[in-house]
Design an enzyme around this catalytic site. Sequence first.
Site, PDB file in Angstrom:
ATOM      1  N   ASN A 158       0.861  -1.190   0.000  1.00 56.84           N
ATOM      2  CA  ASN A 158       0.000   0.000   0.000  1.00 56.84           C
ATOM      3  C   ASN A 158       0.901   1.245   0.000  1.00 56.84           C
ATOM      4  OD1 ASN A 158      -1.463   2.253   1.009  1.00 56.84           O
ATOM      5  ND2 ASN A 158      -3.076   0.881   1.702  1.00 56.84           N
ATOM      6  N   HIS A 204       1.026   6.152   1.899  1.00 56.76           N
ATOM      7  CA  HIS A 204       1.752   7.096   2.745  1.00 56.76           C
ATOM      8  C   HIS A 204       2.960   7.728   2.057  1.00 56.76           C
ATOM      9  CE1 HIS A 204      -1.102   6.754   5.837  1.00 56.76           C
ATOM     10  NE2 HIS A 204      -1.054   5.442   5.761  1.00 56.76           N
ATOM     11  N   HIS A 235      -5.557   3.755  -1.634  1.00 53.85           N
ATOM     12  CA  HIS A 235      -6.889   4.155  -1.156  1.00 53.85           C
ATOM     13  C   HIS A 235      -7.174   5.569  -1.648  1.00 53.85           C
ATOM     14  CE1 HIS A 235      -9.666   4.500   2.662  1.00 53.85           C
ATOM     15  NE2 HIS A 235     -10.312   4.797   1.544  1.00 53.85           N
ATOM     16  N   ARG A 239      -9.250   8.307  -1.048  1.00 54.33           N
ATOM     17  CA  ARG A 239     -10.208   8.770  -0.027  1.00 54.33           C
ATOM     18  C   ARG A 239     -11.002   9.940  -0.560  1.00 54.33           C
ATOM     19  NH1 ARG A 239      -8.819   6.635   5.429  1.00 54.33           N
ATOM     20  NH2 ARG A 239     -10.574   7.886   6.105  1.00 54.33           N
ATOM     21  N   ARG A 298      -6.612  12.648   0.733  1.00 53.48           N
ATOM     22  CA  ARG A 298      -5.424  12.897   1.563  1.00 53.48           C
ATOM     23  C   ARG A 298      -4.284  11.947   1.220  1.00 53.48           C
ATOM     24  NH1 ARG A 298      -7.127   9.922   7.090  1.00 53.48           N
ATOM     25  NH2 ARG A 298      -9.083  11.000   6.851  1.00 53.48           N
ATOM     26  N   GLU A 351      -8.579   0.688  -3.082  1.00 52.25           N
ATOM     27  CA  GLU A 351      -9.452   0.735  -1.898  1.00 52.25           C
ATOM     28  C   GLU A 351     -10.372   1.932  -2.049  1.00 52.25           C
ATOM     29  OE1 GLU A 351      -7.241   0.974   1.673  1.00 52.25           O
ATOM     30  OE2 GLU A 351      -6.123  -0.843   1.267  1.00 52.25           O
ATOM     31  N   THR A 405      -8.401   3.571   8.475  1.00 47.40           N
ATOM     32  CA  THR A 405      -9.635   2.776   8.422  1.00 47.40           C
ATOM     33  C   THR A 405      -9.763   1.995   9.722  1.00 47.40           C
ATOM     34  OG1 THR A 405      -9.195   2.597   6.062  1.00 47.40           O
ATOM     35  CG2 THR A 405     -10.943   1.222   6.938  1.00 47.40           C
ATOM     36  N   GLU A 461     -11.136  -9.147   2.833  1.00 45.45           N
ATOM     37  CA  GLU A 461      -9.868  -8.847   3.504  1.00 45.45           C
ATOM     38  C   GLU A 461     -10.177  -8.686   4.987  1.00 45.45           C
ATOM     39  OE1 GLU A 461      -7.208  -6.080   1.666  1.00 45.45           O
ATOM     40  OE2 GLU A 461      -6.323  -5.502   3.581  1.00 45.45           O
ATOM     41  N   HIS A 463      -3.743  -4.543   7.717  1.00 42.28           N
ATOM     42  CA  HIS A 463      -3.880  -3.345   8.541  1.00 42.28           C
ATOM     43  C   HIS A 463      -2.974  -3.434   9.773  1.00 42.28           C
ATOM     44  CE1 HIS A 463      -5.883   0.532   9.074  1.00 42.28           C
ATOM     45  NE2 HIS A 463      -5.458   0.377  10.307  1.00 42.28           N
TER      46      HIS A 463
HETATM   47  N1  PXP Z   1      -5.884  -3.086   3.859  1.00 44.03           N
HETATM   48  C1  PXP Z   1      -6.853  -2.142   3.895  1.00 44.03           C
HETATM   49  C2  PXP Z   1      -8.207  -2.488   3.384  1.00 44.03           C
HETATM   50  C3  PXP Z   1      -6.567  -0.844   4.377  1.00 44.03           C
HETATM   51  O1  PXP Z   1      -7.538   0.079   4.398  1.00 44.03           O
HETATM   52  C4  PXP Z   1      -5.249  -0.549   4.779  1.00 44.03           C
HETATM   53  C5  PXP Z   1      -4.927   0.832   5.236  1.00 44.03           C
HETATM   54  O2  PXP Z   1      -5.171   1.732   4.210  1.00 44.03           O
HETATM   55  C6  PXP Z   1      -4.281  -1.555   4.702  1.00 44.03           C
HETATM   56  C7  PXP Z   1      -4.641  -2.819   4.264  1.00 44.03           C
HETATM   57  C8  PXP Z   1      -2.864  -1.311   5.074  1.00 44.03           C
HETATM   58  O3  PXP Z   1      -2.766  -0.962   6.407  1.00 44.03           O
HETATM   59  P1  PXP Z   1      -1.391  -0.402   6.950  1.00 44.03           P
HETATM   60  O4  PXP Z   1      -1.112   0.843   6.186  1.00 44.03           O
HETATM   61  O5  PXP Z   1      -1.666  -0.191   8.393  1.00 44.03           O
HETATM   62  O6  PXP Z   1      -0.368  -1.475   6.688  1.00 44.03           O
END
Ligand code: PXP
Length: 262
Positions: free
Chosen positions: A14, A17, A50, A52, A56, A77, A108, A158, A201
């Site tokens: 992901n 960030h 994601h 959003r 952001r 996402e 989330t 998921e 997550h």
């Molecule tokens: N899976 C989903 C559906 C999420 O919303 C997120 C966070 O955006 C992640 C995985 C990844 O989480 P993290 O950034 O905490 O590893």
Amino acid sequence: MSGNEPGYLRLGVNIDHVATIRNARGGEHPDPVRAAKLSAAAGAEGITAHLREDRRHIRDGDIARLKDEVGLPLNLEMAATPEMLSIALRHQPHACCIVPERREEVTTEGGLDAAGLHNHLKPIVDRLREADIRVSLFINADRRQLEAAVSLGAPVVELHTGAYCEAAFARENAKRDAELARLAKAARDGVALGLEVHAGHGLTFDTVAPVAAMPELAELNIGHFLIGEAIFIGLEASIRKMRAAMDEARGGARATKTKDQA
Ligand code: PXP
């Protein structure tokens, strides 16, 4: 990231960030697409991002670039809104993971209430499926939610690993073990119900192994920790180390990766 090759656990990185840091100054650097390309080189099997409502993380323009310039399946996402549905249909990502979204949340915070929102979700799931987009629902490890995913016709769920990771971080061992047991049961139940099961997550080098060891899981999606760790050891090293931890937890299952998956 289609299919459910037994024994092999895919890693979706992901890159949200990277975009968060870029957006802090409003320019183009650091580029999340460059991070996605590097993720591919480091052994990731997919890219997750994601979009959003408040943009952001990634922006609209990033989606086309992630799809066109990166040779990995894109898992978008998104909240279950008409705006996001039309963006997904326009860009045709490999997969869409439907997540709950509240503007004021930092991340989330919990799973989607797939059971309670059945009538709202059904047409969205149907439209995505008609467009050949693989639909995933981000849910808590809960039998009711798994059954709701089946009745909605979503092929993938998921499982939200946040509660497990928080308990592990707080050293609340009994809670951590209970959350792990819940995740393991949901992974088994999900596969028995015919679902492909992913998880993610909050996962870190310290928390990934017991989750990666669950044989029913087909994919982990990991972001914040990998990007944070990249500050210290670099993104490629961070992803390679996570990939190795996942493989080790699977008993070296990477060796069984077929040529097609390579
Ligand atoms: N899976 C989903 C559906 C999420 O919303 C997120 C966070 O955006 C992640 C995985 C990844 O989480 P993290 O950034 O905490 O590893």
